[in-house]
Design a protein around this motif. Structure first.
Motif, PDB file in Angstrom:
ATOM      1  N   TRP A  53       0.871  -1.180   0.000  1.00 42.93           N
ATOM      2  CA  TRP A  53       0.000   0.000   0.000  1.00 42.93           C
ATOM      3  C   TRP A  53       0.901   1.221   0.000  1.00 42.93           C
ATOM      4  CZ3 TRP A  53      -5.483   0.142   0.667  1.00 42.93           C
ATOM      5  CH2 TRP A  53      -6.006   1.422   0.769  1.00 42.93           C
ATOM      6  N   GLU A  54       0.733   2.064  -0.992  1.00 38.86           N
ATOM      7  CA  GLU A  54       1.534   3.284  -1.078  1.00 38.86           C
ATOM      8  C   GLU A  54       0.761   4.428  -0.439  1.00 38.86           C
ATOM      9  OE1 GLU A  54       4.670   3.496  -2.106  1.00 38.86           O
ATOM     10  OE2 GLU A  54       4.578   1.330  -2.426  1.00 38.86           O
ATOM     11  N   GLY A  55       1.354   5.043   0.564  1.00 38.77           N
ATOM     12  CA  GLY A  55       0.738   6.183   1.241  1.00 38.77           C
ATOM     13  C   GLY A  55       1.272   7.486   0.682  1.00 38.77           C
ATOM     14  N   ASP A  56       0.969   8.584   1.387  1.00 39.77           N
ATOM     15  CA  ASP A  56       1.414   9.901   0.948  1.00 39.77           C
ATOM     16  C   ASP A  56       2.500  10.482   1.841  1.00 39.77           C
ATOM     17  OD1 ASP A  56       0.014  10.539   3.224  1.00 39.77           O
ATOM     18  OD2 ASP A  56      -1.462  11.819   2.243  1.00 39.77           O
ATOM     19  N   GLY A  57       2.996   9.700   2.794  1.00 42.12           N
ATOM     20  CA  GLY A  57       4.068  10.146   3.666  1.00 42.12           C
ATOM     21  C   GLY A  57       3.632  10.924   4.885  1.00 42.12           C
ATOM     22  N   ASP A  58       2.318  11.052   5.109  1.00 41.80           N
ATOM     23  CA  ASP A  58       1.825  11.867   6.226  1.00 41.80           C
ATOM     24  C   ASP A  58       1.589  11.096   7.523  1.00 41.80           C
ATOM     25  OD1 ASP A  58       1.939  14.230   4.858  1.00 41.80           O
ATOM     26  OD2 ASP A  58      -0.152  14.199   4.225  1.00 41.80           O
ATOM     27  N   TYR A  59       1.540   9.787   7.491  1.00 41.83           N
ATOM     28  CA  TYR A  59       1.335   8.968   8.689  1.00 41.83           C
ATOM     29  C   TYR A  59       0.139   9.467   9.507  1.00 41.83           C
ATOM     30  CZ  TYR A  59       5.912   7.058   7.583  1.00 41.83           C
ATOM     31  OH  TYR A  59       6.961   6.452   6.943  1.00 41.83           O
ATOM     32  N   GLY A 134     -10.356 -11.664  -2.154  1.00 34.98           N
ATOM     33  CA  GLY A 134     -10.256 -12.762  -1.201  1.00 34.98           C
ATOM     34  C   GLY A 134      -9.707 -12.240   0.124  1.00 34.98           C
ATOM     35  N   VAL A 135      -9.024 -13.090   0.844  1.00 33.77           N
ATOM     36  CA  VAL A 135      -8.451 -12.687   2.127  1.00 33.77           C
ATOM     37  C   VAL A 135      -7.009 -12.267   1.881  1.00 33.77           C
ATOM     38  CG1 VAL A 135      -7.916 -13.416   4.476  1.00 33.77           C
ATOM     39  CG2 VAL A 135      -9.963 -14.287   3.351  1.00 33.77           C
ATOM     40  N   VAL A 136      -6.758 -10.965   2.014  1.00 30.13           N
ATOM     41  CA  VAL A 136      -5.422 -10.429   1.768  1.00 30.13           C
ATOM     42  C   VAL A 136      -4.953  -9.620   2.972  1.00 30.13           C
ATOM     43  CG1 VAL A 136      -5.693 -10.350  -0.741  1.00 30.13           C
ATOM     44  CG2 VAL A 136      -6.320  -8.362   0.630  1.00 30.13           C
ATOM     45  N   ALA A 137      -3.642  -9.495   3.067  1.00 35.51           N
ATOM     46  CA  ALA A 137      -3.021  -8.606   4.040  1.00 35.51           C
ATOM     47  C   ALA A 137      -2.416  -7.447   3.254  1.00 35.51           C
ATOM     48  CB  ALA A 137      -1.946  -9.342   4.827  1.00 35.51           C
ATOM     49  N   PHE A 138      -2.106  -6.366   3.955  1.00 37.22           N
ATOM     50  CA  PHE A 138      -1.516  -5.195   3.319  1.00 37.22           C
ATOM     51  C   PHE A 138      -0.213  -4.848   4.024  1.00 37.22           C
ATOM     52  CE2 PHE A 138      -6.055  -4.933   2.644  1.00 37.22           C
ATOM     53  CZ  PHE A 138      -6.153  -4.632   1.302  1.00 37.22           C
ATOM     54  N   GLU A 139       0.800  -4.446   3.245  1.00 40.07           N
ATOM     55  CA  GLU A 139       2.050  -3.977   3.820  1.00 40.07           C
ATOM     56  C   GLU A 139       2.123  -2.470   3.650  1.00 40.07           C
ATOM     57  OE1 GLU A 139       6.756  -5.095   3.915  1.00 40.07           O
ATOM     58  OE2 GLU A 139       5.702  -5.337   2.017  1.00 40.07           O
ATOM     59  N   VAL A 140       2.396  -1.753   4.751  1.00 33.22           N
ATOM     60  CA  VAL A 140       2.370  -0.290   4.748  1.00 33.22           C
ATOM     61  C   VAL A 140       3.584   0.257   5.511  1.00 33.22           C
ATOM     62  CG1 VAL A 140      -0.155  -0.259   4.698  1.00 33.22           C
ATOM     63  CG2 VAL A 140       1.009  -0.084   6.881  1.00 33.22           C
ATOM     64  N   GLU A 141       3.889   1.517   5.265  1.00 35.65           N
ATOM     65  CA  GLU A 141       4.907   2.218   6.052  1.00 35.65           C
ATOM     66  C   GLU A 141       4.300   2.523   7.422  1.00 35.65           C
ATOM     67  OE1 GLU A 141       8.095   2.971   5.241  1.00 35.65           O
ATOM     68  OE2 GLU A 141       7.820   1.949   3.327  1.00 35.65           O
ATOM     69  N   ALA A 142       5.119   2.416   8.460  1.00 33.63           N
ATOM     70  CA  ALA A 142       4.655   2.663   9.825  1.00 33.63           C
ATOM     71  C   ALA A 142       5.697   3.479  10.577  1.00 33.63           C
ATOM     72  CB  ALA A 142       4.410   1.338  10.551  1.00 33.63           C
ATOM     73  N   MET A 143       5.235   4.133  11.639  1.00 35.97           N
ATOM     74  CA  MET A 143       6.143   4.875  12.498  1.00 35.97           C
ATOM     75  C   MET A 143       5.753   4.639  13.951  1.00 35.97           C
ATOM     76  SD  MET A 143       7.094   8.938  12.657  1.00 35.97           S
ATOM     77  CE  MET A 143       7.460   8.987  10.921  1.00 35.97           C
ATOM     78  N   ILE A 144       6.735   4.212  14.750  1.00 34.52           N
ATOM     79  CA  ILE A 144       6.543   4.069  16.190  1.00 34.52           C
ATOM     80  C   ILE A 144       6.986   5.387  16.812  1.00 34.52           C
ATOM     81  CG2 ILE A 144       7.185   2.801  18.270  1.00 34.52           C
ATOM     82  CD1 ILE A 144       7.809   0.386  16.425  1.00 34.52           C
ATOM     83  N   ASP A 162       1.167   5.106   7.401  1.00 34.07           N
ATOM     84  CA  ASP A 162       1.051   5.914   6.190  1.00 34.07           C
ATOM     85  C   ASP A 162       0.017   5.230   5.296  1.00 34.07           C
ATOM     86  OD1 ASP A 162       1.403   7.722   4.175  1.00 34.07           O
ATOM     87  OD2 ASP A 162       3.338   6.931   3.525  1.00 34.07           O
ATOM     88  N   LEU A 163      -1.218   5.338   5.723  1.00 32.03           N
ATOM     89  CA  LEU A 163      -2.319   4.623   5.083  1.00 32.03           C
ATOM     90  C   LEU A 163      -3.502   5.578   5.030  1.00 32.03           C
ATOM     91  CD1 LEU A 163      -3.336   1.743   4.170  1.00 32.03           C
ATOM     92  CD2 LEU A 163      -4.107   1.454   6.513  1.00 32.03           C
ATOM     93  N   VAL A 164      -3.670   6.241   3.903  1.00 31.92           N
ATOM     94  CA  VAL A 164      -4.765   7.204   3.786  1.00 31.92           C
ATOM     95  C   VAL A 164      -5.656   6.835   2.621  1.00 31.92           C
ATOM     96  CG1 VAL A 164      -3.495   9.105   4.822  1.00 31.92           C
ATOM     97  CG2 VAL A 164      -3.379   8.775   2.378  1.00 31.92           C
ATOM     98  N   ASP A 165      -6.870   7.325   2.695  1.00 30.32           N
ATOM     99  CA  ASP A 165      -7.835   7.101   1.629  1.00 30.32           C
ATOM    100  C   ASP A 165      -8.768   8.298   1.597  1.00 30.32           C
ATOM    101  OD1 ASP A 165      -9.110   4.708  -0.139  1.00 30.32           O
ATOM    102  OD2 ASP A 165     -10.671   5.992   0.699  1.00 30.32           O
ATOM    103  N   GLU A 166      -9.106   8.759   0.424  1.00 32.75           N
ATOM    104  CA  GLU A 166      -9.986   9.922   0.310  1.00 32.75           C
ATOM    105  C   GLU A 166     -11.386   9.660   0.859  1.00 32.75           C
ATOM    106  OE1 GLU A 166      -9.809   7.562  -3.435  1.00 32.75           O
ATOM    107  OE2 GLU A 166      -8.284   8.630  -2.322  1.00 32.75           O
ATOM    108  N   ASP A 167     -11.770   8.388   1.038  1.00 35.86           N
ATOM    109  CA  ASP A 167     -13.091   8.058   1.581  1.00 35.86           C
ATOM    110  C   ASP A 167     -13.150   8.213   3.096  1.00 35.86           C
ATOM    111  OD1 ASP A 167     -13.901   7.409  -0.957  1.00 35.86           O
ATOM    112  OD2 ASP A 167     -13.494   5.266  -0.718  1.00 35.86           O
ATOM    113  N   VAL A 168     -11.984   8.350   3.749  1.00 30.43           N
ATOM    114  CA  VAL A 168     -11.958   8.458   5.207  1.00 30.43           C
ATOM    115  C   VAL A 168     -11.774   9.907   5.588  1.00 30.43           C
ATOM    116  CG1 VAL A 168     -10.770   7.754   7.320  1.00 30.43           C
ATOM    117  CG2 VAL A 168     -10.952   6.170   5.407  1.00 30.43           C
TER     118      VAL A 168
END
Length: 172
Positions: A53-59, A134-144, A162-168
């Motif tokens: 999953w490609e995010g926009d870098g905003d976390y 089907g049943v999938v997992a997603f790999e995303v950028e994360a920050m602790i 770093d997981l955004v969507d315009e629907d949220v």
């Protein structure tokens, strides 16, 4: 009369001793919990593939329940420092079944650190259903984040994705 008082004391001590010997064991964590007390009892789902999953870098997407997984977060980051941390890494959003609903556990280095927040869970579930993935997992950028320790005070770790969507819509 003294013998009656002695008998009552012996009976009370005997009852207490029997209770200590035969008291029930404390409840054990349910299989699939994977976290601390209060974590939802859920079961991992068999995943057909992991999608990037490609995010926009905003976390901007928060992880829920990370307070229950502080030990896992500490083992990933290494130690608490005087300054608040921003530890960049990758996370896998792994689907789990809970009461007939699909949740997404957030895994970093294979360790559960929380759950994806509800609004984004709904978006991912709708997207997966529409696309017949089907049943999938997603790999995303994360920050602790967080995890500071200063004289007299200590901060907990948090996790953002770093997981955004315009629907949220942002609640802030």
């Amino acid at each position: 009369m003294e013998w009656l008082a002695g008998l009552v004391i012996c009976a009370a001590l005997g009852g207490w001793l029997l209770f200590q010997i035969f008291k029930p064991d404390p409840p054990k964590p349910e299989p699939g919990r994977g976290g601390g007390e209060g974590a939802p009892a859920s079961a991992p789902m068999k995943v057909s593939r992991v999608l990037p999953w490609e995010g926009d870098g905003d976390y901007e997407t928060k992880v829920d329940g990370e307070s229950l997984y502080q030990d896992a977060l500490l083992s990933i980051v290494g130690e608490k420092t005087e300054e608040s941390q921003e530890f960049e890494t990758r996370a896998v959003l792994a689907p789990e079944s809970f009461n007939g609903n699909r949740l997404y556990a957030v895994l970093i280095e294979g360790k559960k650190v929380g759950y994806l927040e509800a609004p984004m869970t709904a978006v991912l579930n709708a997207m997966v259903e529409r696309s017949d993935l089907g049943v999938v997992a997603f790999e995303v950028e994360a920050m602790i984040t967080g995890g500071w320790k200063r004289a007299g005070s200590e901060g907990m770790f948090g996790v953002v994705l770093d997981l955004v969507d315009e629907d949220v819509e942002d609640d802030d």
